[in-house]
Write an enzyme that holds these catalytic residues in place. Structure first.
Site, PDB file in Angstrom:
ATOM      1  CG  ASP A   7       3.527  -0.623   3.298  1.00 44.39           C
ATOM      2  OD1 ASP A   7       4.677  -0.847   2.871  1.00 44.39           O
ATOM      3  OD2 ASP A   7       2.508  -1.092   2.779  1.00 44.39           O
ATOM      4  CE  LYS A  59       3.429  -2.241  -0.454  1.00 42.05           C
ATOM      5  NZ  LYS A  59       2.377  -1.503   0.264  1.00 42.05           N
ATOM      6  CE1 TYR A  99      -2.312  -2.108  -0.691  1.00 40.84           C
ATOM      7  CE2 TYR A  99      -1.163  -0.566   0.723  1.00 40.84           C
ATOM      8  CZ  TYR A  99      -1.250  -1.808   0.127  1.00 40.84           C
ATOM      9  OH  TYR A  99      -0.267  -2.749   0.370  1.00 40.84           O
ATOM     10  CG  HIS A 120       1.382  -3.980  -4.873  1.00 37.13           C
ATOM     11  ND1 HIS A 120       0.548  -2.918  -4.630  1.00 37.13           N
ATOM     12  CD2 HIS A 120       1.175  -4.853  -3.852  1.00 37.13           C
ATOM     13  CE1 HIS A 120      -0.134  -3.148  -3.507  1.00 37.13           C
ATOM     14  NE2 HIS A 120       0.231  -4.316  -3.030  1.00 37.13           N
TER      15      HIS A 120
END
Ligand code: A2P
Length: 317
Positions: free
Chosen positions: A43, A77, A48, A110
């Site tokens: 994921d 996302k 990130y 997201h």
């Protein structure tokens, strides 16, 4: 490993590796270790800020024959700064380039929150765009076009309330396949699960272990912890498993996908082994009593002064 079916007929591995908070410089080794240990679902997200490193690990593992692209499940996302329809495909293509693949298994909006293009994390009110000015249905149409072009096999959302999900379902040509939400015994999301089951939408549980490694600014001083909850500890001891495995087995037992994050080789393996564990009916009943509607990731970072987003309009609660 169990798989859960999506509306398209694709099957998502029920346990995946979370990569939020896995630092650059560390995440490469963690993903390689995870793939070697048998993880097949990763994921990811550009937010990130580690996708290129995740991609390097995936590319090397595929080149070494650890897994084929078809055996992997890759989720990423769309960040909040690329909701404008003309920004969606470029954002997806950047993720594909970083992950070094030609297509994603699942691409998610997201957050139901929009920023101006180029804004990574908003500093001021003008950095936001309201959902009235840039409606989710416009973003969704652009995601549907990406499915039709073969860039992604399934599309969905994260952090959507039942009200937002219902509104999207009413307007979508391709129904959302997934809602990825915070979910653990302190936030059991029972009404959301019932709604999603009715609509054939799968649910992924993020922060299944309580995300104790969130940055200090995202933590409250009096927040509860999951991994040392006495009921969790008692059930873990009863089965001779760890508290983390208990939390993951609980999530899987409720037929939700779980994506625990770890960068530690022993804990990566321990978490993967939870895919083969089951709790009994008494354990599930005791865990059900732990619900307290508590969010570790409450979205207050989008609700600063002057922001059009508030906790009330984010969660519709
Ligand atoms: P680490 O990466 O050092 O293993 P979440 O998935 O809810 O976001 O939680 C991630 C946090 O839980 C990280 O701090 C991670 O640390 C820790 N963690 C992951 N697996 C385990 C485990 N099996 N036991 C205890 N802590 C764990």
């Amino acid at each position: 490993m169990q798989f859960f079916p999506l509306a398209s007929g694709d099957r998502i591995p029920a346990l995946g590796l979370g990569t939020w908070k896995s630092a650059p410089g560390v995440v490469y080794a963690a993903v390689k270790e995870a793939l070697a240990a048998g993880y097949r679902h990763i994921d990811c997200a550009p937010a990130y800020q580690n996708e290129a490193e995740v991609g390097q690990a995936i590319a090397e593992a595929m080149a070494a024959g650890t897994a084929t692209r078809q055996e992997l499940w890759l989720t990423s996302k769309l960040w909040n700064n690329a909701h404008a329809p003309d920004q969606v495909q470029p954002a997806l293509e950047k993720t594909l380039a970083d992950l070094r693949v030609d297509w994603l298994d699942l691409y998610l909006i997201h957050w139901p929150v929009a920023f101006k293009p180029g804004v990574m994390f908003p500093q001021r009110a003008e950095d936001y765009i309201t959902l009235d000015a840039l409606p989710i249905r416009e973003t969704w149409k652009a995601l549907e076009a990406c499915v039709n072009k073969g860039l992604v096999r399934n599309i969905g959302v994260c952090n959507f309330s039942v009200a937002k999900l219902a509104a999207l379902c009413a307007q979508a040509a391709i129904q959302p396949a997934m809602n990825q939400i915070e979910l653990h015994p302190y936030l059991q999301q029972t009404a959301m699960l019932a709604f999603c089951r009715e609509r054939n939408i799968q649910v992924t549980a993020y922060s299944p272990l309580g995300s104790g490694d969130r940055p200090a600014g995202m933590k409250k001083s009096d927040e509860p912890t999951l991994l040392d909850n006495p009921i969790v500890l008692r059930i873990a001891a009863k089965h001779g498993i760890t508290p983390a495995q208990t939390l993951l087995a609980w999530g899987l037992g409720r037929k939700t996908v779980v994506i625990p994050k770890s960068v530690n080789p022993e804990r990566l393996r321990q978490n993967l082994a939870a895919a083969d564990l089951t709790l009994d009916a008494q354990d599930m009943a005791e865990m059900a009593a732990l619900d307290r509607g508590y969010r570790f990731v409450d979205g207050s970072f989008f609700a600063g002064s002057g922001s059009p987003y508030t906790l009330a309009n984010l969660w519709d609660e």
